[in-house]
Design a protein around this motif. Structure first.
Motif, PDB file in Angstrom:
ATOM      1  N   ILE A  70       5.369   5.130  -5.461  1.00  0.00           N
ATOM      2  CA  ILE A  70       5.088   3.779  -4.974  1.00  0.00           C
ATOM      3  C   ILE A  70       5.813   3.607  -3.656  1.00  0.00           C
ATOM      4  CG2 ILE A  70       6.977   2.676  -6.258  1.00  0.00           C
ATOM      5  CD1 ILE A  70       4.925   0.266  -6.630  1.00  0.00           C
ATOM      6  N   ASP A  71       5.125   3.017  -2.701  1.00  0.00           N
ATOM      7  CA  ASP A  71       5.680   2.840  -1.365  1.00  0.00           C
ATOM      8  C   ASP A  71       6.245   1.433  -1.254  1.00  0.00           C
ATOM      9  OD1 ASP A  71       6.219   2.533   1.344  1.00  0.00           O
ATOM     10  OD2 ASP A  71       4.514   3.756   1.968  1.00  0.00           O
ATOM     11  N   VAL A  72       7.565   1.334  -1.236  1.00  0.00           N
ATOM     12  CA  VAL A  72       8.211   0.019  -1.226  1.00  0.00           C
ATOM     13  C   VAL A  72       8.167  -0.641   0.152  1.00  0.00           C
ATOM     14  CG1 VAL A  72       9.712   0.512  -3.197  1.00  0.00           C
ATOM     15  CG2 VAL A  72      10.506   1.056  -0.875  1.00  0.00           C
ATOM     16  N   ASN A  73       7.497  -0.003   1.126  1.00  0.00           N
ATOM     17  CA  ASN A  73       7.319  -0.612   2.437  1.00  0.00           C
ATOM     18  C   ASN A  73       5.866  -0.995   2.684  1.00  0.00           C
ATOM     19  OD1 ASN A  73       8.486  -1.543   4.887  1.00  0.00           O
ATOM     20  ND2 ASN A  73       7.727   0.268   5.968  1.00  0.00           N
ATOM     21  N   ARG A  74       5.110  -1.185   1.609  1.00  0.00           N
ATOM     22  CA  ARG A  74       3.735  -1.648   1.699  1.00  0.00           C
ATOM     23  C   ARG A  74       3.617  -3.039   1.082  1.00  0.00           C
ATOM     24  NH1 ARG A  74       3.828   1.841   4.733  1.00  0.00           N
ATOM     25  NH2 ARG A  74       2.465   3.659   4.964  1.00  0.00           N
ATOM     26  N   ASP A  75       2.601  -3.777   1.513  1.00  0.00           N
ATOM     27  CA  ASP A  75       2.346  -5.103   0.961  1.00  0.00           C
ATOM     28  C   ASP A  75       2.012  -4.955  -0.522  1.00  0.00           C
ATOM     29  OD1 ASP A  75       1.204  -7.604   0.217  1.00  0.00           O
ATOM     30  OD2 ASP A  75       0.592  -7.959   2.285  1.00  0.00           O
ATOM     31  N   PRO A  76       2.765  -5.623  -1.398  1.00  0.00           N
ATOM     32  CA  PRO A  76       2.490  -5.458  -2.836  1.00  0.00           C
ATOM     33  C   PRO A  76       1.124  -5.986  -3.262  1.00  0.00           C
ATOM     34  CG  PRO A  76       4.088  -7.211  -2.457  1.00  0.00           C
ATOM     35  CD  PRO A  76       3.909  -6.502  -1.144  1.00  0.00           C
ATOM     36  N   SER A  77       0.492  -6.812  -2.426  1.00  0.00           N
ATOM     37  CA  SER A  77      -0.851  -7.295  -2.752  1.00  0.00           C
ATOM     38  C   SER A  77      -1.906  -6.218  -2.568  1.00  0.00           C
ATOM     39  CB  SER A  77      -1.214  -8.497  -1.867  1.00  0.00           C
ATOM     40  OG  SER A  77      -1.492  -8.069  -0.540  1.00  0.00           O
ATOM     41  N   GLY A  78      -1.533  -5.135  -1.850  1.00  0.00           N
ATOM     42  CA  GLY A  78      -2.492  -4.090  -1.547  1.00  0.00           C
ATOM     43  C   GLY A  78      -3.155  -4.248  -0.189  1.00  0.00           C
ATOM     44  N   ALA A  79      -2.884  -5.354   0.519  1.00  0.00           N
ATOM     45  CA  ALA A  79      -3.474  -5.564   1.841  1.00  0.00           C
ATOM     46  C   ALA A  79      -2.923  -4.539   2.830  1.00  0.00           C
ATOM     47  CB  ALA A  79      -3.169  -6.976   2.332  1.00  0.00           C
ATOM     48  N   SER A  80      -3.782  -4.060   3.725  1.00  0.00           N
ATOM     49  CA  SER A  80      -3.368  -3.069   4.715  1.00  0.00           C
ATOM     50  C   SER A  80      -2.479  -3.703   5.771  1.00  0.00           C
ATOM     51  CB  SER A  80      -4.595  -2.444   5.385  1.00  0.00           C
ATOM     52  OG  SER A  80      -4.193  -1.565   6.426  1.00  0.00           O
ATOM     53  N   LEU A  81      -1.431  -2.982   6.172  1.00  0.00           N
ATOM     54  CA  LEU A  81      -0.581  -3.434   7.265  1.00  0.00           C
ATOM     55  C   LEU A  81      -1.221  -3.148   8.615  1.00  0.00           C
ATOM     56  CD1 LEU A  81       2.852  -2.104   5.954  1.00  0.00           C
ATOM     57  CD2 LEU A  81       2.067  -4.485   5.947  1.00  0.00           C
ATOM     58  N   TYR A  82      -2.164  -2.211   8.641  1.00  0.00           N
ATOM     59  CA  TYR A  82      -2.801  -1.803   9.891  1.00  0.00           C
ATOM     60  C   TYR A  82      -4.315  -1.764   9.690  1.00  0.00           C
ATOM     61  CZ  TYR A  82       1.916  -0.461  11.281  1.00  0.00           C
ATOM     62  OH  TYR A  82       3.258  -0.473  11.577  1.00  0.00           O
ATOM     63  N   PRO A  83      -4.957  -2.936   9.595  1.00  0.00           N
ATOM     64  CA  PRO A  83      -6.404  -2.960   9.362  1.00  0.00           C
ATOM     65  C   PRO A  83      -7.170  -2.169  10.427  1.00  0.00           C
ATOM     66  CG  PRO A  83      -5.468  -5.158   9.097  1.00  0.00           C
ATOM     67  CD  PRO A  83      -4.381  -4.289   9.673  1.00  0.00           C
ATOM     68  N   GLY A  84      -8.094  -1.357   9.963  1.00  0.00           N
ATOM     69  CA  GLY A  84      -8.908  -0.568  10.865  1.00  0.00           C
ATOM     70  C   GLY A  84      -8.306   0.761  11.274  1.00  0.00           C
ATOM     71  N   GLN A  85      -7.041   1.016  10.866  1.00  0.00           N
ATOM     72  CA  GLN A  85      -6.385   2.278  11.185  1.00  0.00           C
ATOM     73  C   GLN A  85      -6.076   3.037   9.897  1.00  0.00           C
ATOM     74  OE1 GLN A  85      -3.217   0.245  13.663  1.00  0.00           O
ATOM     75  NE2 GLN A  85      -3.648   1.953  15.027  1.00  0.00           N
ATOM     76  N   ALA A  86      -6.023   4.358  10.009  1.00  0.00           N
ATOM     77  CA  ALA A  86      -5.664   5.166   8.852  1.00  0.00           C
ATOM     78  C   ALA A  86      -4.247   4.838   8.408  1.00  0.00           C
ATOM     79  CB  ALA A  86      -5.777   6.647   9.187  1.00  0.00           C
ATOM     80  N   THR A  87      -4.055   4.704   7.123  1.00  0.00           N
ATOM     81  CA  THR A  87      -2.732   4.420   6.576  1.00  0.00           C
ATOM     82  C   THR A  87      -2.723   4.872   5.124  1.00  0.00           C
ATOM     83  OG1 THR A  87      -1.024   2.699   6.350  1.00  0.00           O
ATOM     84  CG2 THR A  87      -3.296   2.051   5.882  1.00  0.00           C
ATOM     85  N   THR A  88      -1.647   4.619   4.418  1.00  0.00           N
ATOM     86  CA  THR A  88      -1.568   4.940   2.995  1.00  0.00           C
ATOM     87  C   THR A  88      -1.283   3.664   2.216  1.00  0.00           C
ATOM     88  OG1 THR A  88       0.758   5.560   3.320  1.00  0.00           O
ATOM     89  CG2 THR A  88      -0.877   7.342   3.280  1.00  0.00           C
ATOM     90  N   GLU A  89      -1.610   3.711   0.914  1.00  0.00           N
ATOM     91  CA  GLU A  89      -1.593   2.507   0.103  1.00  0.00           C
ATOM     92  C   GLU A  89      -0.239   2.274  -0.568  1.00  0.00           C
ATOM     93  OE1 GLU A  89      -5.454   4.796  -1.192  1.00  0.00           O
ATOM     94  OE2 GLU A  89      -3.478   5.315  -0.396  1.00  0.00           O
ATOM     95  N   LEU A  90      -0.184   1.184  -1.333  1.00  0.00           N
ATOM     96  CA  LEU A  90       1.005   0.860  -2.123  1.00  0.00           C
ATOM     97  C   LEU A  90       1.354   2.029  -3.045  1.00  0.00           C
ATOM     98  CD1 LEU A  90       3.116  -1.314  -3.045  1.00  0.00           C
ATOM     99  CD2 LEU A  90       1.399  -2.061  -4.728  1.00  0.00           C
ATOM    100  N   CYS A  91       0.383   2.550  -3.733  1.00  0.00           N
ATOM    101  CA  CYS A  91       0.519   3.809  -4.481  1.00  0.00           C
ATOM    102  C   CYS A  91      -0.438   4.798  -3.823  1.00  0.00           C
ATOM    103  CB  CYS A  91       0.183   3.623  -5.958  1.00  0.00           C
ATOM    104  SG  CYS A  91       1.373   2.618  -6.869  1.00  0.00           S
TER     105      CYS A  91
END
Length: 262
Positions: A70-91
């Motif tokens: 689990i990535d503790v630096n991601r939005d717990p709601s699951g919303a992307s921090l960088y919409p439109g760019q490649a990233t990784t999820e909460l899990c």
């Protein structure tokens, strides 16, 4: 105790957070394709690189669980921090390069909720508690979120990253004077709010109007370890260099954070 959040309390206003240095796969190891792939994107050696900060009075908070669990630096709601760019999820279901992490489809909603309760929530409870503690003592808190990443990951960004990638979410998470002091300490090989604008931690806790100044530092790994052209199980991770060239710069950066007053 496996997964226990590691907190070392200091007496200054500065808190240094290490969300991604953990390699513990907890009770999830059997679900992954391989333990090496799952750990490949760890922020290797970062808590060791900044170990000097404790002697200067900084509080440190470290998550021992792997970011792939689990990535503790991601939005717990699951919303992307960088919409439109490649990233990784909460899990995360893929590594930074796009390789699938799981043998099957990855965790479902119930499993993600379980992991959040087991590891995400305790990490942020510890971090929030330390912010409140130092703010009560000093009237303000500085949260320095410490990260690193391989210098070249084509799926995430073009070319090589600058050495120092400073994130303030467009200046919203800390005083511009703190940003300026950190930039001065870093020297020319830097960018502010480039590919990395600050993760959920920086954006969530950074409330300068209320005395909490949060700033993220994403280091290109070449400044403290040797990066092979193609990291694989035989050559990655490499050890931290005995005398990392960026070590004196990081001391200046941490001193800038310690000396900051709103």
């Amino acid at each position: 105790m496996p997964g226990r959040i590691e907190v070392a309390r200091g007496n200054s206003p500065l808190i240094v957070a290490f969300p991604h240095t953990g390699t513990d796969l907890a009770d999830c190891a059997d679900a992954f394709v391989s333990s090496w792939l799952t750990r490949r994107d760890t922020d290797w050696h970062i808590h060791e690189l900044y170990a000097f900060a404790q002697a200067l009075g900084a509080t440190t908070v470290r998550m021992p669980i792997s970011r792939s669990v689990i990535d503790v630096n991601r939005d717990p709601s699951g919303a992307s921090l960088y919409p439109g760019q490649a990233t990784t999820e909460l899990c995360p279901t893929t590594a930074f390069d796009g390789d699938p992490l799981y043998v099957g489809a990855g965790p479902d909603a119930d499993e993600i909720a379980r992991r959040r309760t087991a590891w995400f929530d305790p990490y942020h409870a510890a971090l929030a508690g330390e912010i409140a503690r130092v703010k009560a003592i000093h009237g303000h808190a500085v949260l320095y979120d410490a990260h690193s990443i391989r210098s070249r990951i084509p799926r995430l960004f073009d070319g090589a990253l600058p050495q120092f990638n400073i994130g303030t979410n467009g200046g919203a998470t800390c005083s511009p004077r703190l940003t300026a002091a950190v930039c001065t300490a870093c020297g020319p090989d830097q960018v502010v709010d480039g590919r990395f604008r600050g993760g959920w931690t920086t954006r969530h806790y950074g409330q300068p109007a209320h005395g909490v100044h949060a700033i993220q530092m994403e280091l290109a790994m070449r400044g403290y370890m040797t990066e092979p052209d193609t990291p694989d199980e035989s050559n990655w991770p490499t050890p931290m260099l005995a005398h990392p060239p960026i070590a004196p710069v990081l001391r200046a950066v941490i001193h800038a954070c310690l000396d900051f007053r709103p």
